[in-house]
Motif scaffolding. Sequence first.
Motif, PDB file in Angstrom:
ATOM      1  N   VAL A 200       5.943  10.039   6.034  1.00  0.00           N
ATOM      2  CA  VAL A 200       5.140   9.189   5.160  1.00  0.00           C
ATOM      3  C   VAL A 200       4.756   9.965   3.908  1.00  0.00           C
ATOM      4  O   VAL A 200       4.260  11.092   3.998  1.00  0.00           O
ATOM      5  CB  VAL A 200       3.861   8.712   5.883  1.00  0.00           C
ATOM      6  N   GLY A 201       4.992   9.374   2.760  1.00  0.00           N
ATOM      7  CA  GLY A 201       4.629  10.056   1.520  1.00  0.00           C
ATOM      8  C   GLY A 201       4.994   9.230   0.310  1.00  0.00           C
ATOM      9  O   GLY A 201       5.796   8.292   0.383  1.00  0.00           O
ATOM     10  N   GLU A 202       4.421   9.583  -0.824  1.00  0.00           N
ATOM     11  CA  GLU A 202       4.722   8.889  -2.071  1.00  0.00           C
ATOM     12  C   GLU A 202       6.171   9.118  -2.483  1.00  0.00           C
ATOM     13  O   GLU A 202       6.838  10.037  -2.006  1.00  0.00           O
ATOM     14  CB  GLU A 202       3.790   9.369  -3.182  1.00  0.00           C
ATOM     15  N   SER A 203       6.632   8.301  -3.399  1.00  0.00           N
ATOM     16  CA  SER A 203       7.973   8.451  -3.942  1.00  0.00           C
ATOM     17  C   SER A 203       8.095   9.803  -4.640  1.00  0.00           C
ATOM     18  O   SER A 203       7.213  10.212  -5.399  1.00  0.00           O
ATOM     19  CB  SER A 203       8.257   7.322  -4.935  1.00  0.00           C
TER      20      SER A 203
ATOM     21  N   VAL B 125      15.302   9.008  12.331  1.00  0.00           N
ATOM     22  CA  VAL B 125      14.193   9.513  11.528  1.00  0.00           C
ATOM     23  C   VAL B 125      13.947   8.483  10.437  1.00  0.00           C
ATOM     24  O   VAL B 125      14.877   8.080   9.734  1.00  0.00           O
ATOM     25  CB  VAL B 125      14.511  10.882  10.901  1.00  0.00           C
ATOM     26  N   SER B 126      12.708   8.012  10.312  1.00  0.00           N
ATOM     27  CA  SER B 126      12.364   6.974   9.334  1.00  0.00           C
ATOM     28  C   SER B 126      11.433   7.536   8.272  1.00  0.00           C
ATOM     29  O   SER B 126      10.779   8.568   8.478  1.00  0.00           O
ATOM     30  CB  SER B 126      11.699   5.781  10.030  1.00  0.00           C
ATOM     31  N   ALA B 127      11.370   6.853   7.156  1.00  0.00           N
ATOM     32  CA  ALA B 127      10.468   7.274   6.074  1.00  0.00           C
ATOM     33  C   ALA B 127       9.967   6.048   5.337  1.00  0.00           C
ATOM     34  O   ALA B 127      10.635   5.013   5.280  1.00  0.00           O
ATOM     35  CB  ALA B 127      11.190   8.215   5.104  1.00  0.00           C
ATOM     36  N   THR B 128       8.775   6.163   4.774  1.00  0.00           N
ATOM     37  CA  THR B 128       8.201   5.058   3.999  1.00  0.00           C
ATOM     38  C   THR B 128       7.159   5.590   3.037  1.00  0.00           C
ATOM     39  O   THR B 128       6.569   6.658   3.256  1.00  0.00           O
ATOM     40  CB  THR B 128       7.548   4.013   4.929  1.00  0.00           C
ATOM     41  N   ASN B 129       6.923   4.853   1.961  1.00  0.00           N
ATOM     42  CA  ASN B 129       5.806   5.157   1.066  1.00  0.00           C
ATOM     43  C   ASN B 129       4.758   4.059   1.150  1.00  0.00           C
ATOM     44  O   ASN B 129       3.894   3.937   0.298  1.00  0.00           O
ATOM     45  CB  ASN B 129       6.294   5.325  -0.380  1.00  0.00           C
TER      46      ASN B 129
ATOM     47  N   ILE C  51      11.857   2.300   5.183  1.00  0.00           N
ATOM     48  CA  ILE C  51      11.981   1.305   6.247  1.00  0.00           C
ATOM     49  C   ILE C  51      10.986   0.165   6.047  1.00  0.00           C
ATOM     50  O   ILE C  51      11.178  -0.942   6.560  1.00  0.00           O
ATOM     51  CB  ILE C  51      11.795   1.968   7.627  1.00  0.00           C
ATOM     52  N   GLY C  52       9.932   0.399   5.282  1.00  0.00           N
ATOM     53  CA  GLY C  52       8.963  -0.658   5.014  1.00  0.00           C
ATOM     54  C   GLY C  52       9.520  -1.774   4.155  1.00  0.00           C
ATOM     55  O   GLY C  52       8.902  -2.836   4.041  1.00  0.00           O
ATOM     56  N   ASP C  53      10.688  -1.561   3.523  1.00  0.00           N
ATOM     57  CA  ASP C  53      11.304  -2.593   2.679  1.00  0.00           C
ATOM     58  C   ASP C  53      12.189  -3.543   3.470  1.00  0.00           C
ATOM     59  O   ASP C  53      12.749  -4.483   2.903  1.00  0.00           O
ATOM     60  CB  ASP C  53      12.148  -1.941   1.579  1.00  0.00           C
TER      61      ASP C  53
ATOM     62  N   CYS D 155       0.830  -1.212   0.000  1.00  0.00           N
ATOM     63  CA  CYS D 155       0.000   0.000   0.000  1.00  0.00           C
ATOM     64  C   CYS D 155       0.861   1.257   0.000  1.00  0.00           C
ATOM     65  O   CYS D 155       1.703   1.444   0.845  1.00  0.00           O
ATOM     66  CB  CYS D 155      -0.890   0.038   1.225  1.00  0.00           C
ATOM     67  N   ALA D 156       0.613   2.108  -0.940  1.00  0.00           N
ATOM     68  CA  ALA D 156       1.295   3.400  -0.946  1.00  0.00           C
ATOM     69  C   ALA D 156       0.616   4.328   0.039  1.00  0.00           C
ATOM     70  O   ALA D 156      -0.567   4.220   0.303  1.00  0.00           O
ATOM     71  CB  ALA D 156       1.264   4.002  -2.358  1.00  0.00           C
ATOM     72  N   ALA D 157       1.383   5.242   0.562  1.00  0.00           N
ATOM     73  CA  ALA D 157       0.838   6.150   1.565  1.00  0.00           C
ATOM     74  C   ALA D 157      -0.292   6.991   1.001  1.00  0.00           C
ATOM     75  O   ALA D 157      -1.193   7.394   1.715  1.00  0.00           O
ATOM     76  CB  ALA D 157       1.944   7.056   2.081  1.00  0.00           C
TER      77      ALA D 157
END
Length: 564
Positions: A208-211, A317-321, A281-283, A148-150
């Motif tokens: 959190v955000g799209e690529s 600091v983490s990030a994910t899409n 980080i979701g990968d 799921c994309a953000a």
Amino acid sequence: MQIDTIRFYGYPSANSPSPYILAFETADDLKRARENIRLGALLMRNDDLEELCEYETVIRDRGKKHPARSLLSYFLHGKRTRSDTRMPILRCEYIEAGRLIASVAGLLDHAADRGVRNTYILGVQPDIFEECLRSIEGDSAGYGGAHCAASKAELTDRPVAEEMLDILTIREVPEAVSSLYLGTSKEVQLVHQLILRTAEITDPVLIVGESGTGKELVARSIHEQSTRRTGPFRAVNCGAIPTELFESELFGTTKSAFTNSAEREGLWAQANGGTLFLDEIGDLSLLHQVKILRALEDGYVRRVGGNIDEPIDARIVSATNRDLAVMVKEGQFREDLYYRIHGIVIYTPALRNHPDDIPQMAISFWSKIAGKKTKALSTAVLEDLKARRWLGNGRELRMFLSSLHGLFRNETITPHHLRVVDMLSGFRSRKGSQAQYEKNLRKVDQLRHYRRIMEVLSSLRTSLRPVLIENLTDLRTVTLARVVINSYAEKLDSLADEPEYFSSIASRRVVIELADALRDFSKFLETGAGQVREYWQRNVQSRYQNVDSGCFTEIQTLLDEVEK
């Protein structure tokens, strides 16, 4: 005839998967269903597929899926032609619904990226179909899977920017922040305010955000506005590092870790006193999630091959899409790690949510790409850019402007020049006749294909620099080189497996020969033998140059032939 299905819409639609009844009596009914869905997938029980196979003018039977092959290899690779618009069907056997849903979402994203528009039909076991049905009915937040994309799930319930700004006490935004993360819309103003507030505390931050929406820019701004600004900022792309090397890259190694290993500090230790940015980080695999969690909880890291825990003070600091909450539900992301990193959440908006910021971003990008001496973009061009739907967000906008400058650096840019870049990128111009577009379509497809091959060659040569130029032969460098070589050999095979995009049999054959030579080179590296550079020059270099020069010639020919 009516068949119970689950309908998936293709990216970038925000529609969630939903139960759907496929009703048809004739082939024309199926054609209309395909036109309504356009890019998407229909999931149904395997037994129901037989009812569709009778309509050979609309349906293309791809047989049964092999467990080791991906959906992409059946639907997007191979001898696929644009003239074959039939809906492909595939019989699948999946163990768990979450993996199936993620695979379907990944297929649709890749199809959208490649400009493919079709409806894919997948059959699964009845129990898996029912499990998928329960999953989407019980989770209205999007795909219900790890992919799921953000933009689909988590962002749909995010607080409205205006409401948040009404609650927050607005602070003056330093130029260092506003000039890095561009925009003046309410959505961007909220990001600016949250950057300033999170910079003052040490709690974990999840972006959190799209690529392409600038997640790393936000992370850097948080670091530079914090008291840790004098410390290092280290970024780790959790999905880009090969699995077998991830732990050593992050935590470092000792001399006893493996043969010929050196004492080396990991990225986590390098961020001591500063900020560690865990991008995508979701990968992370579940195994690596455990190790990340332990380091976060204890504040200590242990190098690979070592037995001493080193105290490290690095802000995370983490990030994910992706939708991590759904991944937790599907067992693909650890719940304890999710709550450990899920402190303050900052949502980076997609460009479609703040199009008024596009002109400012375009002006800034253009000045950096073209330089001050180049003429500024006209109002007409900026309005044209603003009216477009940038699926890749800021990253796509920047690359589009880079291509524009590369082609027309000495000319005054007009909307017409944008149409030419559209065509060379494989997108249809908004102006011009259908006949003209159809005439150039095949040449544009070939041009994109040859460009992809040259991109692989360029990335390959850069990645192999340590072993070919710097002549490094330690185990870590060689292992990484073998992973890269095999990966690019597969990419070349995939490109060669589409003969319709080559102008001749010979131009396709040299690509296949290079892929084979790369695999032999990988095996040579595995033996640990010396003379790496000599082997490359003797067995690979000529094939590499044949492909490189051949693609360059084909591209120049196609550029001359494509009607401007």
